[in-house]
Scaffold this motif. Structure first.
Motif, PDB file in Angstrom:
ATOM      1  N   ASN A  12       0.863  -1.165   0.000  1.00  0.00           N
ATOM      2  CA  ASN A  12       0.000   0.000   0.000  1.00  0.00           C
ATOM      3  C   ASN A  12       0.912   1.231   0.000  1.00  0.00           C
ATOM      4  OD1 ASN A  12      -2.760   1.211   0.753  1.00  0.00           O
ATOM      5  ND2 ASN A  12      -1.374   2.092   2.270  1.00  0.00           N
ATOM      6  N   LEU A  13       0.673   2.157  -0.922  1.00  0.00           N
ATOM      7  CA  LEU A  13       1.504   3.370  -0.942  1.00  0.00           C
ATOM      8  C   LEU A  13       0.849   4.468  -0.118  1.00  0.00           C
ATOM      9  CD1 LEU A  13       3.882   5.091  -1.991  1.00  0.00           C
ATOM     10  CD2 LEU A  13       2.357   5.815  -3.855  1.00  0.00           C
ATOM     11  N   PHE A  14       1.517   4.838   0.951  1.00  0.00           N
ATOM     12  CA  PHE A  14       1.057   5.943   1.796  1.00  0.00           C
ATOM     13  C   PHE A  14       1.611   7.226   1.165  1.00  0.00           C
ATOM     14  CE2 PHE A  14       1.045   7.335   6.612  1.00  0.00           C
ATOM     15  CZ  PHE A  14       0.307   8.457   6.287  1.00  0.00           C
ATOM     16  N   ILE A  15       0.716   7.995   0.544  1.00  0.00           N
ATOM     17  CA  ILE A  15       1.134   9.220  -0.148  1.00  0.00           C
ATOM     18  C   ILE A  15       1.160  10.381   0.833  1.00  0.00           C
ATOM     19  CG2 ILE A  15       0.439  10.946  -1.867  1.00  0.00           C
ATOM     20  CD1 ILE A  15      -0.627   8.726  -3.608  1.00  0.00           C
ATOM     21  N   MET A  16       2.302  11.033   0.932  1.00  0.00           N
ATOM     22  CA  MET A  16       2.373  12.240   1.742  1.00  0.00           C
ATOM     23  C   MET A  16       3.251  13.274   1.033  1.00  0.00           C
ATOM     24  SD  MET A  16       3.370  12.805   5.718  1.00  0.00           S
ATOM     25  CE  MET A  16       1.827  12.145   6.301  1.00  0.00           C
ATOM     26  N   SER A  17       2.612  14.268   0.502  1.00  0.00           N
ATOM     27  CA  SER A  17       3.240  15.390  -0.226  1.00  0.00           C
ATOM     28  C   SER A  17       4.650  15.060  -0.707  1.00  0.00           C
ATOM     29  CB  SER A  17       3.202  16.665   0.614  1.00  0.00           C
ATOM     30  OG  SER A  17       3.804  16.454   1.873  1.00  0.00           O
ATOM     31  N   THR A  18       5.695  15.636  -0.089  1.00  0.00           N
ATOM     32  CA  THR A  18       7.061  15.435  -0.604  1.00  0.00           C
ATOM     33  C   THR A  18       7.725  14.189  -0.045  1.00  0.00           C
ATOM     34  OG1 THR A  18       7.876  16.875   1.152  1.00  0.00           O
ATOM     35  CG2 THR A  18       7.448  17.899  -0.981  1.00  0.00           C
ATOM     36  N   PRO A  32       7.995  20.907  -3.144  1.00  0.00           N
ATOM     37  CA  PRO A  32       7.021  21.295  -2.113  1.00  0.00           C
ATOM     38  C   PRO A  32       5.889  22.165  -2.652  1.00  0.00           C
ATOM     39  CG  PRO A  32       9.121  22.439  -1.807  1.00  0.00           C
ATOM     40  CD  PRO A  32       9.355  21.386  -2.833  1.00  0.00           C
ATOM     41  N   GLU A  33       6.130  22.880  -3.735  1.00  0.00           N
ATOM     42  CA  GLU A  33       5.081  23.731  -4.292  1.00  0.00           C
ATOM     43  C   GLU A  33       3.975  22.890  -4.950  1.00  0.00           C
ATOM     44  OE1 GLU A  33       8.082  23.328  -5.395  1.00  0.00           O
ATOM     45  OE2 GLU A  33       7.816  22.646  -7.466  1.00  0.00           O
ATOM     46  N   ALA A  34       4.232  21.589  -5.130  1.00  0.00           N
ATOM     47  CA  ALA A  34       3.237  20.726  -5.773  1.00  0.00           C
ATOM     48  C   ALA A  34       2.275  20.089  -4.775  1.00  0.00           C
ATOM     49  CB  ALA A  34       3.933  19.633  -6.587  1.00  0.00           C
ATOM     50  N   ALA A  35       2.349  20.510  -3.518  1.00  0.00           N
ATOM     51  CA  ALA A  35       1.538  19.854  -2.480  1.00  0.00           C
ATOM     52  C   ALA A  35       0.033  20.008  -2.704  1.00  0.00           C
ATOM     53  CB  ALA A  35       1.908  20.379  -1.094  1.00  0.00           C
ATOM     54  N   THR A  36      -0.373  20.991  -3.488  1.00  0.00           N
ATOM     55  CA  THR A  36      -1.803  21.150  -3.802  1.00  0.00           C
ATOM     56  C   THR A  36      -2.072  20.946  -5.297  1.00  0.00           C
ATOM     57  OG1 THR A  36      -1.444  23.538  -3.955  1.00  0.00           O
ATOM     58  CG2 THR A  36      -2.319  22.695  -1.873  1.00  0.00           C
ATOM     59  N   ASP A  37      -1.146  20.279  -5.965  1.00  0.00           N
ATOM     60  CA  ASP A  37      -1.249  20.098  -7.413  1.00  0.00           C
ATOM     61  C   ASP A  37      -1.745  18.680  -7.713  1.00  0.00           C
ATOM     62  OD1 ASP A  37      -0.851  19.730 -10.091  1.00  0.00           O
ATOM     63  OD2 ASP A  37       1.249  20.357 -10.113  1.00  0.00           O
ATOM     64  N   PHE A  38      -2.922  18.596  -8.300  1.00  0.00           N
ATOM     65  CA  PHE A  38      -3.498  17.269  -8.561  1.00  0.00           C
ATOM     66  C   PHE A  38      -2.604  16.413  -9.457  1.00  0.00           C
ATOM     67  CE2 PHE A  38      -6.130  14.592 -11.420  1.00  0.00           C
ATOM     68  CZ  PHE A  38      -6.375  13.595 -10.499  1.00  0.00           C
ATOM     69  N   GLN A  39      -1.965  17.030 -10.456  1.00  0.00           N
ATOM     70  CA  GLN A  39      -1.137  16.245 -11.394  1.00  0.00           C
ATOM     71  C   GLN A  39      -0.031  15.502 -10.653  1.00  0.00           C
ATOM     72  OE1 GLN A  39      -2.718  16.796 -14.141  1.00  0.00           O
ATOM     73  NE2 GLN A  39      -3.644  18.738 -13.502  1.00  0.00           N
ATOM     74  N   TYR A  40       0.475  16.131  -9.602  1.00  0.00           N
ATOM     75  CA  TYR A  40       1.541  15.518  -8.807  1.00  0.00           C
ATOM     76  C   TYR A  40       1.041  14.213  -8.175  1.00  0.00           C
ATOM     77  CZ  TYR A  40       4.948  15.088  -4.970  1.00  0.00           C
ATOM     78  OH  TYR A  40       5.889  14.628  -4.085  1.00  0.00           O
ATOM     79  N   TYR A  41      -0.129  14.270  -7.564  1.00  0.00           N
ATOM     80  CA  TYR A  41      -0.676  13.068  -6.918  1.00  0.00           C
ATOM     81  C   TYR A  41      -1.096  12.021  -7.954  1.00  0.00           C
ATOM     82  CZ  TYR A  41      -0.564  15.964  -2.793  1.00  0.00           C
ATOM     83  OH  TYR A  41      -0.123  16.762  -1.762  1.00  0.00           O
ATOM     84  N   ARG A  42      -1.611  12.514  -9.076  1.00  0.00           N
ATOM     85  CA  ARG A  42      -2.002  11.597 -10.148  1.00  0.00           C
ATOM     86  C   ARG A  42      -0.796  10.789 -10.619  1.00  0.00           C
ATOM     87  NH1 ARG A  42      -2.822  14.419 -15.615  1.00  0.00           N
ATOM     88  NH2 ARG A  42      -0.584  14.318 -15.340  1.00  0.00           N
ATOM     89  N   ASP A  43       0.346  11.479 -10.792  1.00  0.00           N
ATOM     90  CA  ASP A  43       1.545  10.779 -11.256  1.00  0.00           C
ATOM     91  C   ASP A  43       2.028   9.766 -10.224  1.00  0.00           C
ATOM     92  OD1 ASP A  43       1.311  12.284 -13.520  1.00  0.00           O
ATOM     93  OD2 ASP A  43       2.951  13.662 -13.044  1.00  0.00           O
ATOM     94  N   LEU A  44       1.944  10.118  -8.941  1.00  0.00           N
ATOM     95  CA  LEU A  44       2.333   9.164  -7.896  1.00  0.00           C
ATOM     96  C   LEU A  44       1.430   7.921  -7.943  1.00  0.00           C
ATOM     97  CD1 LEU A  44       2.900  11.526  -4.806  1.00  0.00           C
ATOM     98  CD2 LEU A  44       4.666  10.309  -6.106  1.00  0.00           C
ATOM     99  N   ALA A  45       0.129   8.154  -8.061  1.00  0.00           N
ATOM    100  CA  ALA A  45      -0.814   7.020  -8.074  1.00  0.00           C
ATOM    101  C   ALA A  45      -0.574   6.139  -9.292  1.00  0.00           C
ATOM    102  CB  ALA A  45      -2.254   7.525  -8.039  1.00  0.00           C
ATOM    103  N   ARG A  46      -0.272   6.769 -10.414  1.00  0.00           N
ATOM    104  CA  ARG A  46      -0.029   5.975 -11.625  1.00  0.00           C
ATOM    105  C   ARG A  46       1.264   5.181 -11.517  1.00  0.00           C
ATOM    106  NH1 ARG A  46      -2.113  10.211 -16.332  1.00  0.00           N
ATOM    107  NH2 ARG A  46      -4.337   9.800 -16.027  1.00  0.00           N
TER     108      ARG A  46
END
Lengths: 452, 452
Positions: A12-18, A32-46
């Motif tokens: 299980n990947l526990f996603i936490m900002s940086t 750190p500026e990507a902490a509210t950027d959906f694309q950043y989280y999308r790329d992590l999930a992918r």
């Protein structure tokens, strides 16, 4: 390749900002500026999906941490972020934290049922009871309820949510255009729950979702937390600083499960794991040092003071942790098991305040391991084989790099050992985890439960 | 082509499962089984985006309607669905209903702020106070609060949400890796709100979102609803059965705005509009008849009984609406303005119960118009020109067909008249609507407001 009967690891990947290292945001590679950027989280999930992981996991806090000056705190809200990720991924599970102390069962049940529909059966709910008066003050309350009261309320909450999710029989939807009958009202049962904390009539205004319930996850390891998990969770996240501790924890949980008449496979035990991956062992150790050196001592002091509920800035930082001055564990409102873990560690190894801070900076007490991909795979395999874990809640210290390395270098090692899938075989999170569909009141009689 | 100074029409797509006609799901083209299918909603939103509409709009109910036997009620939950749509669309606004009576300000503010971040500034919030004791029973309460009390609570709720959204100054995020300072705590203001209904300390644990606030929408047209909208809404959805009524409504709203010192452009007035589109007028009328003939009389009776709060099944269906037996409007808890509209209509035209049901089956009292694309464009343009609307809340009676026809046939008509965009010029919902960014306490002094 080993045989097919080898026990399979769950990740299980526990996603936490940086990343999970408190100072990760200061690393040159961090964004750190990507902490509210959906694309950043999308790329992590992918990336996690490319690594065939069971689920991503998004935590939730209901207040702004007072460490905001020195740490990236903002993260997109769990329900909204997971819903957006549902549209941007295909197979990976989507697990999110939500509190039973500060939500309404009807609304949360609707949101998780909807997430389960939207994602085709990939929702998971990490059930928490939240911590601290500062949270209460954001919800029109004077103080945070006590531990036992919170868990009692949590039990009511989960029972109501299950009654709502399970209210629509499989054949409730008739959808007969010719006769004009859309639903069979008699096959939609109300929740009809009147408890001490909540009264919810129901039924839910959404039909049964693909998994019926989201996978129920629990993450507290206190006495009450363990009992709660043994009674009703399907996955447990836990912080264990050594394999021996994790083994003892798992054995304790298996005993508790048995007392509730539940088979041990019905609860997946996933300790947190903080991997620091290097091409050589030296390289890994260097990366670990590099991150630790970025720690801000003011931040570490504040965090540790919060966890131990004492102002450590009044003590010499190179003096021993003032164990005698700490409050009794019975006075801790919130992370009781974390308090226990930290004080045990400080006592066992006679740590100074500075040493305790550094030892836990990377993973907040979770097991941290620096090594090559092969060494890391060895370690994960060892825990799995010894029965100290069914898998891991992966907490890369630095994101996205630490995840990329894990997927590109450690995952193939695990796959070649035959202990980790090379392709998804199921569609739902329950299928990924090998958990059955719930058999609720619309499908069978509710199984009797026992309080041991 | 007309001049560039022509007033521009705003279009909002009100998405409702198989369409706004109560019997739409029985139509051969309807897909009632898709009511919980994300791909279905994604395709609708993408079609609306192809039609350059300002926003899609998802309503929310907090209980299962008792008309479920004869109508498609299930719809994905608004916050989760809009978040998933954010990941599947690029430009269109995402507006959702949420109640100030049955939510916590802190949680809802986080969810809308997160949706605004995820979507790059496309969030809108339709503020409702909900209806009926049946809702209260899903939220551990005995009864639904009275009209005035709900609106007072709603005012507190919105004020708190604004304070939370506006708490982070533009320069609150420092993100200085070298010094280890992530945020300037002194530039993150708490909400510090203590009211009659809520006490919320704050601050929010999310930085300022692209729009600062979601666009604030209001949909109640009662006396209290109008006053609430004049005080703080930026868009109003309203049910008006004729252009004359809508004109009177708009004039009334402009007077109220003025009393609050607000310019008339600061509130966009969007009456509901139910278009029935045919290649000829006869074709459109045939479609209208076809839908009305699919109505289930048991359903219509139950719905109308709910709206008028009297059991109409006790009266002859071909007898006049029993106006004398109806409760006084002061006793109506919920849709007061809908009650008014229906009783006015029945009185003015001396309608029988059956006639009233048929007259409102297609759009629940909203303006319904059957005609060719050109006739429909004429009608929309006429309302716009007369000042009876700033645009429309589009309610296709049958989905997806009624939307496809509108986008493919009516939109080009509107564009050729120069009253509707041919491309998006902005990125955010505020930009689409021509609404300014809020000037909150972190940007300027709050403008003084007056209660007229």
């Amino acid at each position: 390749m080993t045989s097919n009967t080898e026990r399979q690891l769950h990740l299980n990947l526990f996603i936490m900002s940086t990343g999970h290292h408190e100072a990760s945001w200061r690393h040159p590679d961090a964004r750190p500026e990507a902490a509210t950027d959906f694309q950043y989280y999308r790329d992590l999930a992918r990336t996690a999906e490319r690594g065939k992981m069971d689920s991503v996991f998004i935590a939730a806090k209901y207040r702004l941490a007072n460490t905001i000056e020195n740490r990236v705190i903002p993260q997109l809200e769990a329900i909204t972020l997971l819903s957006a990720l549902a549209a941007a991924t295909e197979r990976i599970g989507l697990t999110g934290t939500a509190s039973t102390t500060y939500n309404e069962p009807y609304t949360l049940a609707r949101q998780f049922a909807s997430l389960d529909h939207i994602s085709g059966g990939r929702a998971g709910w990490n059930i928490v009871t939240s911590t601290g008066d500062a949270t209460a003050h954001n919800f029109s309350r004077d103080r945070h309820p006590e531990h036992q009261e919170r868990y009692d309320q949590g039990r009511e909450f989960v029972e109501i949510a299950k009654r709502l999710w399970d209210g629509w029989a499989e054949d409730a939807l008739v959808i007969d255009k010719a006769s004009g009958v859309y639903a069979n009202r008699s096959r939609i049962l109300p929740a009809d729950y009147e408890g001490r904390y909540f009264s919810v009539k129901g039924p839910l205004n959404l039909p049964r979702s693909p998994q019926t319930y989201p996978v129920l996850v629990q993450a507290g390891s206190s006495e009450e937390g363990r009992q709660f998990a043994a009674e009703l969770a399907e996955v447990i996240f836990t912080a264990q600083s050594t394999m021996a501790n994790s083994l003892a924890f798992c054995e304790d949980m298996r005993r508790r499960l048995k007392a509730f008449g539940r088979p041990s496979e019905s609860l997946k035990l996933l300790p947190g794991f903080v991997p620091i991956i290097g091409d050589t062992e030296q390289d890994a150790k260097r990366k670990e040092r590099e991150l630790n050196e970025l720690s801000v001592s003011a931040y570490g002091l504040r965090t540790m003071s919060d966890l131990l509920q004492i102002d450590l800035s009044l003590y010499p930082i190179d003096g021993l942790v003032p164990l005698k001055d700490l409050p009794d564990i019975s006075e801790i409102r919130g992370l009781k098991s974390r308090f226990q873990l930290l004080t045990d560690l400080a006592r066992r190894e006679s740590l100074t305040i500075r040493e305790l801070i550094i030892r836990t900076a990377g993973g907040r007490g979770h097991y941290t391991f620096a090594g090559t991909p092969s060494q890391i795979a060895d370690e994960l395999q060892r825990w799995l084989r010894e029965g100290a874990a069914d898998g891991f809640n992966l907490m890369p210290p630095l994101l996205p790099g630490g995840l990329d390395d894990f997927v590109d270098k450690v995952v193939p090692e695990l796959q070649s050992r035959g202990i980790y899938r090379t392709e998804y075989t199921g569609r739902t999170l329950r299928e990924h985890l090998g958990l059955p569909l719930p058999t609720g009141r619309q499908m069978a009689e509710v199984a009797p439960t026992a309080r041991p």
